[in-house]
Design an enzyme around this catalytic site. Structure first.
Site, PDB file in Angstrom:
ATOM      1  N   ARG A 152      -6.244   5.005 -17.913  1.00  0.00           N
ATOM      2  CA  ARG A 152      -5.975   3.651 -17.428  1.00  0.00           C
ATOM      3  C   ARG A 152      -4.885   2.985 -18.253  1.00  0.00           C
ATOM      4  O   ARG A 152      -4.045   2.253 -17.751  1.00  0.00           O
ATOM      5  CB  ARG A 152      -7.253   2.813 -17.448  1.00  0.00           C
ATOM      6  CG  ARG A 152      -7.037   1.335 -17.138  1.00  0.00           C
ATOM      7  CD  ARG A 152      -8.343   0.590 -16.866  1.00  0.00           C
ATOM      8  NE  ARG A 152      -9.408   0.960 -17.773  1.00  0.00           N
ATOM      9  CZ  ARG A 152      -9.536   0.479 -19.027  1.00  0.00           C
ATOM     10  NH1 ARG A 152      -8.646  -0.349 -19.520  1.00  0.00           N
ATOM     11  NH2 ARG A 152     -10.564   0.862 -19.775  1.00  0.00           N
ATOM     12  N   TYR A 154       4.534 -12.886   4.143  1.00  0.00           N
ATOM     13  CA  TYR A 154       3.644 -11.817   4.604  1.00  0.00           C
ATOM     14  C   TYR A 154       2.200 -12.312   4.573  1.00  0.00           C
ATOM     15  O   TYR A 154       1.757 -12.937   3.611  1.00  0.00           O
ATOM     16  CB  TYR A 154       3.826 -10.592   3.701  1.00  0.00           C
ATOM     17  CG  TYR A 154       2.746  -9.554   3.822  1.00  0.00           C
ATOM     18  CD1 TYR A 154       2.400  -9.014   5.063  1.00  0.00           C
ATOM     19  CD2 TYR A 154       2.055  -9.112   2.700  1.00  0.00           C
ATOM     20  CE1 TYR A 154       1.406  -8.060   5.173  1.00  0.00           C
ATOM     21  CE2 TYR A 154       1.065  -8.155   2.802  1.00  0.00           C
ATOM     22  CZ  TYR A 154       0.735  -7.639   4.031  1.00  0.00           C
ATOM     23  OH  TYR A 154      -0.253  -6.705   4.137  1.00  0.00           O
ATOM     24  N   ASP A 177       9.938 -10.958  -3.588  1.00  0.00           N
ATOM     25  CA  ASP A 177       9.392  -9.756  -2.966  1.00  0.00           C
ATOM     26  C   ASP A 177      10.565  -9.027  -2.326  1.00  0.00           C
ATOM     27  O   ASP A 177      11.125  -9.470  -1.327  1.00  0.00           O
ATOM     28  CB  ASP A 177       8.343 -10.147  -1.920  1.00  0.00           C
ATOM     29  CG  ASP A 177       7.693  -8.936  -1.258  1.00  0.00           C
ATOM     30  OD1 ASP A 177       8.314  -7.858  -1.255  1.00  0.00           O
ATOM     31  OD2 ASP A 177       6.573  -9.076  -0.733  1.00  0.00           O
ATOM     32  N   LYS A 203       6.290   1.150   0.969  1.00  0.00           N
ATOM     33  CA  LYS A 203       7.268   1.043   2.044  1.00  0.00           C
ATOM     34  C   LYS A 203       8.503   1.910   1.760  1.00  0.00           C
ATOM     35  O   LYS A 203       8.414   3.117   1.703  1.00  0.00           O
ATOM     36  CB  LYS A 203       7.608  -0.426   2.267  1.00  0.00           C
ATOM     37  CG  LYS A 203       6.380  -1.358   2.355  1.00  0.00           C
ATOM     38  CD  LYS A 203       5.404  -0.973   3.435  1.00  0.00           C
ATOM     39  CE  LYS A 203       4.359  -2.052   3.736  1.00  0.00           C
ATOM     40  NZ  LYS A 203       3.458  -2.407   2.628  1.00  0.00           N
TER      41      LYS A 203
END
Length: 388
Positions: free
Chosen positions: A55, A108, A181, A206
């Site tokens: 982690r 979004y 973004d 994306k």
């Protein structure tokens, strides 16, 4: 945490080589994928290269973070399990109850849901505003003692273009930070940090991943103090990307430039074809000269991207019919993959903002133009339109 190498090479060279040095023992050109969840110590506290637990650090994730920082021209990059995990970590790192976020009124739906319903319940306020209106934006930021000014450009799915440099000035004048973004543009077409933004957010699912086979997110920034706060949240809350996800994202990012060139070509051709159709009410694509953000996009982007939105004169019925009639375009959520996708935002990606001022018109389709032969994309749209 990852420090980017000085980006003196071109974009594609940087994307291929940043964080990707060959493995020294065998000379493997592609660095090995590290799955180990824990690392042997040379005595108590004797860590090898700082690695202790998966982690907190993983060589495959670190390589991706170096690559992400390099292509965005940033000093620090942090990789997360999804775009929303990246956004959530950023907000928790930088905001406290009583703080305020100003975002676009066409943001979004998932971002708005995160800010309004999750962080709103935690006492962080928000105001949605038309970011193309500098006076309204400045008032919203100043009047609310805003911590973050949050912008998508191009926006999803209305394809609005916002002036990053101007918004940076507005944010900084009010003591706020500008978050951009950059998912729709990708680092190949736009680098917000170079235009004055403080922080860049990506859904790496994306265009960066680019193959519709991995979910991820990233935060990229230059300020060391802010970076340490984001790094702490990444470690302490644990929303990290796993090694396989990091590897797939790295592999996708290496070909981002060549893919985006084709996405842009196909997006432009599809947008121009849609303009000729009598069934169409509006085509939303910044590469069209009559798009209100065309000149600004040409100034702050290197190309206009592969995302095209279209509105139909026949309303929701026509939009739904076309969406359910394509054969090459696949009816699916998400975007930015090598295959072309068709999305009906009002009932799919943006259903969470239905009934709010962020609601998407129900006659709108969002097209993610892939890298197929453009003749096949246009023929597919032709046969789908013939169903109307």
């Amino acid at each position: 945490m990852s420090h980017a190498a000085d980006r003196t090479a071109g974009f594609n060279t940087t994307a291929v080589h940043a964080g990707q040095a060959f493995e020294p023992r065998t000379g493997a050109v592609v660095p090995p994928l590290h799955f180990s969840s824990t690392y042997a110590q040379d005595g108590i506290g004797g860590l090898r290269d700082g690695y202790e637990y998966g982690r907190g650090g993983n060589p495959t994730r670190d390589a991706l973070q170096e690559q992400l920082a390099a292509v965005e021209g940033g000093k620090y990059a942090y990789s997360f399990g999804s775009g929303l995990a990246a956004e959530d970590a950023l907000i928790r790192a930088l905001c406290r109850p009583g703080d305020h976020i100003v975002l676009g009124n066409d943001a979004y739906g998932g971002t708005y849901r995160l800010i309004s319903r999750i962080h709103g319940d935690w006492g962080i306020g928000n105001t949605a505003v038309n970011l193309a209106d500098p006076d309204a934006t400045a008032h919203a930021v100043r009047d609310n003692q805003t911590r973050l000014l949050w912008v998508e450009t191009p926006s999803n799915p209305m394809m609005r273009i916002s002036d990053i440099a101007a918004l940076a000035d507005i944010a900084h004048d009010a003591g706020a930070l500008l978050v951009v973004d950059n998912t729709f543009a990708s680092p190949y077409l736009q680098n917000p940090l170079a235009l004055g933004a403080d922080i860049v957010i990506h859904s790496t699912t994306k265009y960066i991943g680019g193959h519709s086979d991995v979910v991820g997110g990233a935060v990229v920034l230059n300020d060391e103090e802010l970076a340490q706060k984001v790094q702490f949240l990444q470690f302490a809350a644990g929303g990290v990307s796993g090694p396989m996800d990091a590897f797939l994202t790295t592999r996708g990012l290496k070909t981002l430039g060549v893919r985006m060139d084709r996405h842009c070509e196909n997006g432009q051709a599809v947008a121009e074809w849609l303009l000729t159709r009598p069934e169409v009410e509006a085509v939303l694509y910044p590469g069209l000269p009559d798009h209100p953000g065309h000149e600004l996009a040409a100034k702050q982007m290197r190309g206009f991207g592969g995302m095209v939105s279209v509105q139909f004169k026949g309303g929701a019925e026509a939009a739904r019919k076309v969406a359910e009639s394509t054969r090459v375009f696949t009816l699916a959520e998400s975007l930015g993959g090598i295959e072309s996708l068709m999305n009906y935002p009002a009932e799919m990606t943006h259903a969470s903002v239905k009934g709010t001022e962020l609601a998407v018109p129900d006659n709108l389709l969002r097209l993610s133009c892939g890298i197929e032969d453009v003749e096949d994309l246009l023929a597919d749209l032709e046969q789908a339109f013939a169903q109307l």
